[in-house]
Design an enzyme around this catalytic site. Structure first.
Site, PDB file in Angstrom:
ATOM      1  NE  ARG A   1       8.281  -5.625   1.912  1.00  0.00           N
ATOM      2  CZ  ARG A   1       9.309  -5.688   1.061  1.00  0.00           C
ATOM      3  NH1 ARG A   1      10.271  -6.542   1.236  1.00  0.00           N
ATOM      4  NH2 ARG A   1       9.354  -4.915   0.017  1.00  0.00           N
TER       5      ARG A   1
ATOM      6  CG  MET B   1      -0.783  -0.155  -0.639  1.00  0.00           C
ATOM      7  SD  MET B   1       0.687  -1.086  -1.128  1.00  0.00           S
ATOM      8  CE  MET B   1       1.946  -0.135  -0.283  1.00  0.00           C
TER       9      MET B   1
ATOM     10  CD  GLU C   1       3.118 -13.083  -3.821  1.00  0.00           C
ATOM     11  OE1 GLU C   1       4.334 -12.985  -3.577  1.00  0.00           O
ATOM     12  OE2 GLU C   1       2.381 -12.088  -3.917  1.00  0.00           O
ATOM     13  CG  ASP C   2       3.376 -10.660  -7.585  1.00  0.00           C
ATOM     14  OD1 ASP C   2       4.434 -11.292  -7.375  1.00  0.00           O
ATOM     15  OD2 ASP C   2       3.349  -9.417  -7.668  1.00  0.00           O
TER      16      ASP C   2
ATOM     17  CG  ASP D   1      -1.805  -2.876   1.495  1.00  0.00           C
ATOM     18  OD1 ASP D   1      -2.238  -3.288   0.408  1.00  0.00           O
ATOM     19  OD2 ASP D   1      -0.647  -3.098   1.899  1.00  0.00           O
TER      20      ASP D   1
ATOM     21  CG  ASP E   1      -2.067  -7.024  -1.516  1.00  0.00           C
ATOM     22  OD1 ASP E   1      -2.166  -8.252  -1.637  1.00  0.00           O
ATOM     23  OD2 ASP E   1      -1.077  -6.374  -1.897  1.00  0.00           O
TER      24      ASP E   1
ATOM     25  CG  HIS F   1       2.419  -1.185   4.201  1.00  0.00           C
ATOM     26  ND1 HIS F   1       3.439  -2.077   3.991  1.00  0.00           N
ATOM     27  CD2 HIS F   1       1.615  -1.277   3.114  1.00  0.00           C
ATOM     28  CE1 HIS F   1       3.249  -2.683   2.825  1.00  0.00           C
ATOM     29  NE2 HIS F   1       2.149  -2.209   2.276  1.00  0.00           N
TER      30      HIS F   1
ATOM     31  CD1 TRP G   1       6.462  -8.181   0.116  1.00  0.00           C
ATOM     32  CD2 TRP G   1       8.211  -8.312  -1.278  1.00  0.00           C
ATOM     33  NE1 TRP G   1       6.258  -7.279  -0.897  1.00  0.00           N
ATOM     34  CE2 TRP G   1       7.320  -7.337  -1.761  1.00  0.00           C
ATOM     35  CE3 TRP G   1       9.385  -8.579  -1.978  1.00  0.00           C
ATOM     36  CZ2 TRP G   1       7.564  -6.613  -2.926  1.00  0.00           C
ATOM     37  CZ3 TRP G   1       9.626  -7.867  -3.136  1.00  0.00           C
ATOM     38  CH2 TRP G   1       8.724  -6.883  -3.602  1.00  0.00           C
TER      39      TRP G   1
END
Ligand code: UD2
Ligand code: MN
Length: 287
Positions: free
Chosen positions: A234, A229, A202-203, A139, A137, A232, A199
């Site tokens: 979404r 992180m 997938e992981d 971030d 990612d 932020h 979102w």
């Protein structure tokens, strides 16, 4: 009595392999995001040892792995600057032969993190003979440089202790954030799914793939694996997709036909910055 032969260091071309662990690591790091940076400042500060496109090789030893770092991306330039500012020096201290690939989703369609990572795998291999792929990612910054951005005997989950999860795994099978796979490990699971739009999920699908192919997860300990992180909200066009959790029940059946063997996209542009290679791709996203 013998004659001394003076040989300048530069003519000594036989470099030895880099040693493990790398000798110049610092351990725990101080990381803050509460300052403004321009890309120009980051370039000035850290691009000197880099080759065009965000490539690096340790000058004094031969790295044992060739690592492509893949970042799924859209509209997060503030985060990218911080990532580059903190990660390049870490990766250099880790003595990696590496390149940074930012895979930028073109257009305003629904975001697809895993498909962008598949694209990163294919596009990075067109640039260099990588054998290891780190997916991160934009971030996430590690808080300890002993967390090496390389590959291991099993697919590796690196982001095991994030501040946003109180420095613990949110659940045992969590595989989000930062991970690494050797080329053969990635191919063994047919890459990542292309069909998780928006979102979430997938992981976990990637985790399932790894287990269904008889591999397990390698992880650093929870001290070494600490991360921060950048805070932020979404993003627009990356809303949680309620269809994704359902798809997870079918990974075993779908993984052989949804993956690197079914990947379709078109490259719009490749820009080689001093600090990274920026690849803009059309991944045929639904509106
Ligand atoms: C969590 C996981 C992440 C992934 C995601 C679910 C963490 C730290 N990470 O991230 O690995 O599983 O959930 O999909 O828990 N991005 C853009 N532009 C966008 C949207 C996303 O660049 O408009 C990229 C960027 O690299 C970002 C990543 O996708 O870091 C994940 O998206 P996120 O940061 O919004 O999601 P987050 O933090 O919940
Ligand atoms: Mn995030």
């Amino acid at each position: 009595n013998q004659e001394t032969i003076h040989m300048p260091a530069s003519t000594n071309k036989t470099l030895g392999p880099c040693i493990d662990p790398p000798p110049n690591l610092l351990g725990p790091l101080r990381v803050e995001f509460n300052f403004k940076l321009t890309l120009e400042e980051v370039r000035k500060e850290i691009s000197r040892p880099l080759q065009e496109g965000g490539r690096y090789k340790p000058p004094d030893c031969i790295a044992t792995q060739k690592v492509a770092i893949i970042i799924p991306f859209r509209n997060r330039h503030e985060h990218l600057k911080h990532w580059l500012y903190f990660l390049h020096p870490i990766l250099m201290r880790q003595q990696l032969d590496y390149g940074v690939y930012v895979i930028n989703q073109d257009g305003e369609g629904v975001f697809n993190r895993a498909k962008l990572m598949n694209v990163g795998y294919v596009e990075a291999l067109k640039q260099y003979d990588y054998d290891c792929f780190v997916f991160s990612d934009v971030d996430l910054v590690p808080l300890d440089d002993r967390n090496i951005y390389k590959c291991f005997d099993n697919p590796r989950h690196l982001a095991v202790a994030m501040d946003k999860f109180n420095f613990r795994l949110p659940y045992k099978t969590y595989f989000g954030g930062v991970s690494s796979l050797f080329k053969n490990q990635f191919l063994k699971i047919n890459g990542f799914p292309n069909t998780y739009w928006g979102w979430g999920g997938e992981d976990d699908d990637i985790y399932n793939r790894i287990v269904f192919r008889g591999m397990s997860i390698s992880r650093p300990d929870s001290e070494t694996g600490r991360y921060k992180m950048i805070k932020h909200n979404r993003d627009l066009h990356n809303e949680a997709n309620p269809k994704n959790p359902d798809k997870l029940r079918h990974t075993q059946r779908s993984m052989d036909k949804d993956g690197i063997n079914s990947l379709k996209y078109t490259v719009k542009e490749i820009v080689k910055d001093a600090l990274y290679t920026f690849i803009t791709v059309d991944i045929q996203a639904p509106a």
